[in-house]
Design an enzyme around this catalytic site. Structure first.
Site, PDB file in Angstrom:
ATOM      1  N   CYS A   1      15.709 -31.331  94.171  1.00  0.00           N
ATOM      2  CA  CYS A   1      16.275 -31.071  95.501  1.00  0.00           C
ATOM      3  C   CYS A   1      17.502 -31.945  95.733  1.00  0.00           C
ATOM      4  O   CYS A   1      17.385 -33.136  95.990  1.00  0.00           O
ATOM      5  CB  CYS A   1      15.191 -31.357  96.555  1.00  0.00           C
ATOM      6  SG  CYS A   1      15.787 -31.262  98.242  1.00  0.00           S
TER       7      CYS A   1
ATOM      8  N   ASP B   1       8.138 -37.170  78.760  1.00  0.00           N
ATOM      9  CA  ASP B   1       9.154 -37.826  77.927  1.00  0.00           C
ATOM     10  C   ASP B   1       8.868 -39.294  77.619  1.00  0.00           C
ATOM     11  O   ASP B   1       9.488 -39.868  76.737  1.00  0.00           O
ATOM     12  CB  ASP B   1      10.536 -37.735  78.607  1.00  0.00           C
ATOM     13  CG  ASP B   1      10.879 -36.305  78.997  1.00  0.00           C
ATOM     14  OD1 ASP B   1      10.448 -35.385  78.287  1.00  0.00           O
ATOM     15  OD2 ASP B   1      11.568 -36.111  80.016  1.00  0.00           O
TER      16      ASP B   1
ATOM     17  N   GLN C   1       5.920 -27.471  75.155  1.00  0.00           N
ATOM     18  CA  GLN C   1       5.462 -28.862  75.119  1.00  0.00           C
ATOM     19  C   GLN C   1       4.920 -29.318  76.470  1.00  0.00           C
ATOM     20  O   GLN C   1       4.220 -30.315  76.561  1.00  0.00           O
ATOM     21  CB  GLN C   1       6.623 -29.804  74.765  1.00  0.00           C
ATOM     22  CG  GLN C   1       6.991 -29.847  73.303  1.00  0.00           C
ATOM     23  CD  GLN C   1       8.185 -30.737  73.031  1.00  0.00           C
ATOM     24  OE1 GLN C   1       9.060 -30.335  72.278  1.00  0.00           O
ATOM     25  NE2 GLN C   1       8.278 -31.917  73.622  1.00  0.00           N
TER      26      GLN C   1
ATOM     27  N   ARG D   1      15.182 -23.540  58.130  1.00  0.00           N
ATOM     28  CA  ARG D   1      15.092 -22.743  59.372  1.00  0.00           C
ATOM     29  C   ARG D   1      14.903 -23.672  60.558  1.00  0.00           C
ATOM     30  O   ARG D   1      14.261 -24.714  60.417  1.00  0.00           O
ATOM     31  CB  ARG D   1      13.872 -21.809  59.315  1.00  0.00           C
ATOM     32  CG  ARG D   1      13.902 -20.795  58.212  1.00  0.00           C
ATOM     33  CD  ARG D   1      14.726 -19.582  58.615  1.00  0.00           C
ATOM     34  NE  ARG D   1      14.982 -18.738  57.463  1.00  0.00           N
ATOM     35  CZ  ARG D   1      14.182 -17.773  57.042  1.00  0.00           C
ATOM     36  NH1 ARG D   1      13.063 -17.528  57.678  1.00  0.00           N
ATOM     37  NH2 ARG D   1      14.495 -17.052  55.985  1.00  0.00           N
TER      38      ARG D   1
ATOM     39  N   GLY E   1       9.358 -38.551  87.878  1.00  0.00           N
ATOM     40  CA  GLY E   1      10.125 -39.425  87.001  1.00  0.00           C
ATOM     41  C   GLY E   1      10.980 -40.400  87.793  1.00  0.00           C
ATOM     42  O   GLY E   1      10.798 -40.547  89.012  1.00  0.00           O
ATOM     43  N   ASP E   2      11.943 -41.045  87.131  1.00  0.00           N
ATOM     44  CA  ASP E   2      12.684 -42.102  87.830  1.00  0.00           C
ATOM     45  C   ASP E   2      13.593 -41.567  88.940  1.00  0.00           C
ATOM     46  O   ASP E   2      13.867 -42.291  89.906  1.00  0.00           O
ATOM     47  CB  ASP E   2      13.425 -43.046  86.873  1.00  0.00           C
ATOM     48  CG  ASP E   2      14.219 -42.315  85.822  1.00  0.00           C
ATOM     49  OD1 ASP E   2      14.368 -41.086  85.950  1.00  0.00           O
ATOM     50  OD2 ASP E   2      14.715 -42.984  84.890  1.00  0.00           O
ATOM     51  N   GLY E   3      14.053 -40.316  88.826  1.00  0.00           N
ATOM     52  CA  GLY E   3      14.794 -39.711  89.943  1.00  0.00           C
ATOM     53  C   GLY E   3      13.911 -39.647  91.178  1.00  0.00           C
ATOM     54  O   GLY E   3      14.317 -40.015  92.285  1.00  0.00           O
TER      55      GLY E   3
HETATM   56  P1  ADP Z   1      12.617 -36.918  87.654  1.00  0.00           P
HETATM   57  O1  ADP Z   1      11.867 -37.388  88.842  1.00  0.00           O
HETATM   58  O2  ADP Z   1      11.759 -36.177  86.690  1.00  0.00           O
HETATM   59  O3  ADP Z   1      13.457 -38.035  87.023  1.00  0.00           O
HETATM   60  P2  ADP Z   1      15.038 -35.827  88.893  1.00  0.00           P
HETATM   61  O4  ADP Z   1      15.931 -36.894  88.375  1.00  0.00           O
HETATM   62  O5  ADP Z   1      15.512 -34.416  88.854  1.00  0.00           O
HETATM   63  O6  ADP Z   1      13.633 -35.789  88.127  1.00  0.00           O
HETATM   64  O7  ADP Z   1      14.652 -36.224  90.393  1.00  0.00           O
HETATM   65  C1  ADP Z   1      13.763 -35.420  91.138  1.00  0.00           C
HETATM   66  C2  ADP Z   1      14.198 -35.386  92.567  1.00  0.00           C
HETATM   67  O8  ADP Z   1      14.181 -36.713  93.110  1.00  0.00           O
HETATM   68  C3  ADP Z   1      15.629 -34.924  92.791  1.00  0.00           C
HETATM   69  O9  ADP Z   1      15.736 -33.525  92.804  1.00  0.00           O
HETATM   70  C4  ADP Z   1      15.928 -35.506  94.152  1.00  0.00           C
HETATM   71  O10 ADP Z   1      15.361 -34.735  95.184  1.00  0.00           O
HETATM   72  C5  ADP Z   1      15.223 -36.840  94.079  1.00  0.00           C
HETATM   73  N1  ADP Z   1      16.185 -37.871  93.644  1.00  0.00           N
HETATM   74  C6  ADP Z   1      16.708 -38.044  92.426  1.00  0.00           C
HETATM   75  N2  ADP Z   1      17.607 -39.055  92.395  1.00  0.00           N
HETATM   76  C7  ADP Z   1      17.666 -39.515  93.643  1.00  0.00           C
HETATM   77  C8  ADP Z   1      18.423 -40.556  94.295  1.00  0.00           C
HETATM   78  N3  ADP Z   1      19.301 -41.303  93.614  1.00  0.00           N
HETATM   79  N4  ADP Z   1      18.213 -40.739  95.606  1.00  0.00           N
HETATM   80  C9  ADP Z   1      17.335 -39.998  96.293  1.00  0.00           C
HETATM   81  N5  ADP Z   1      16.604 -38.997  95.746  1.00  0.00           N
HETATM   82  C10 ADP Z   1      16.757 -38.759  94.456  1.00  0.00           C
END
Ligand code: ADP
Length: 338
Positions: free
Chosen positions: A73, A127, A270, A262, A102-104
């Protein structure tokens, strides 16, 4: 705190359902009202939320994916999006959130905490690329799927004296490839974190195998090798030699060794299927721990595994940590596998 929400965000992984189940059941047991937020932070902005009871999470412990759905998002990365999410929390009476992702997603949890909604997070991704945690939920299941699929490729490679170049999913990280390569005895393991030399690390190894009487080979390569990211030690090699896909790598191997080669891209398979016992158990432990933290009034924490123990760190500190790639393990694999 009376009401806790739970959401899954970013790329899905097996064991997320087991994590949600643990959060909901622990929360109910501790006397909280529990709310499911559907579709990650997007669901939080849109108010896609409903109360969850004990039986809502029945029968999901063994299911892959996430019944809460997951999403990326962009709106949530900007201040107005976060403010909308806070308003939704107020509307639904949510005064704490457990984030699985994940870290995002951890960055999102940090931002939400800074805006007055206490959050704790736990790592869900195949991962194993979360720097603050030795382990992430989904990794073991993904690894077992890789081992099973590569075993199948090995059977057919053996029959036809072929080389199979297998691309492994894992974003910018080579953990699934490394462990998968050890588990399957791959002749070559190529990851983004460790520079490789096509002649020495691929061709010479295959030629040495031939000399010893081998006539089929497995070459495992991380998808991240082909990504242009700063941490990728092999990207320049990929550009200079125009080997930007597993198909081109297979062709180059065939040309240099004469072994018919191949390519196979394992991709999203996965990420599916029933989680292993290890992923279910870690998800249960982390989910339980997250709710206990919120109950104690502690937030802005990420719950992780360190030396086989569940511990928690400040999210901001955790995001700055480093997890160096295990080059020694790659050396070990190379000395065992031919
Ligand atoms: P993951 O959590 O697997 O690392 P993403 O990096 O796509 O996946 O992050 C998932 C969601 O977390 C993003 O779509 C966004 O809504 C939110 N997000 C990611 N980075 C940030 C950020 N720097 N600040 C606020 N929300 C974030």
């Amino acid at each position: 705190m009376k009401t806790i929400g739970v959401l899954t965000s970013g790329g899905d992984s097996q064991g997320m359902n087991a994590g949600v189940r643990a959060v909901v059941r622990t929360g109910l047991d501790e006397g909280f009202r529990m709310m499911g937020i559907f579709g990650g932070y997007k669901g939080l902005i849109d108010g896609n939320i409903r109360e969850l009871f004990a039986t809502d999470v029945s029968g999901i412990i063994s299911r892959g994916g996430t019944f809460l759905k997951s999403a990326r998002c962009l709106e949530f990365k900007e201040e107005p999006g976060i403010i909308k999410a806070v308003e939704t929390c107020k509307k639904f009476g949510i005064d704490g959130i457990v984030v699985i992702g994940g870290d995002g997603s951890f960055r999102g949890a940090r931002d939400l905490t800074l805006h007055g909604i206490p959050c704790v997070a736990m790592p869900g991704t195949i991962d194993n690329d979360i720097v603050c945690s030795d382990y992430t939920i989904g990794f073991d299941t993904a690894l077992n799927i890789v081992a099973d699929l590569v075993d199948r490729l090995r059977d057919t490679c053996y029959s036809h004296n072929r080389c199979s170049v297998v691309q492994i999913m894992g974003k910018n990280a080579g953990w699934v490839t490394l462990e998968g390569g050890i588990a399957t005895g791959a002749t070559c393991i190529i990851v983004p974190e460790v520079e490789f030399d096509f002649q020495k690390d691929v061709i010479d190894r295959i030629e040495e195998g031939k000399r010893l009487g081998k006539d089929s080979f497995i070459v495992m390569v991380s998808e991240g090798v082909f990504f242009n990211v700063k941490s990728n030690k092999n990207y320049q090699y990929v550009v200079d030699n125009d080997i930007d896909s597993p198909a081109k790598l297979a062709k180059a191997i065939e040309k240099a060794t004469g072994v018919e080669s191949r390519e196979t891209i394992l991709g999203h398979v996965q990420r599916g299927g029933s989680p292993t016992a290890r992923d279910r158990i870690v998800a249960a432990e982390m989910g339980n721990y997250c709710v206990k933290l919120l109950k104690k009034g502690i937030s802005n924490r990420v719950v992780v595994m360190k030396n086989e123990k569940i511990v928690d760190y400040d999210i901001v500190e955790a995001l700055k940590m480093e997890k160096p790639f295990d080059v020694e393990r790659l050396r070990m694999a190379n000395s065992i596998n031919i």
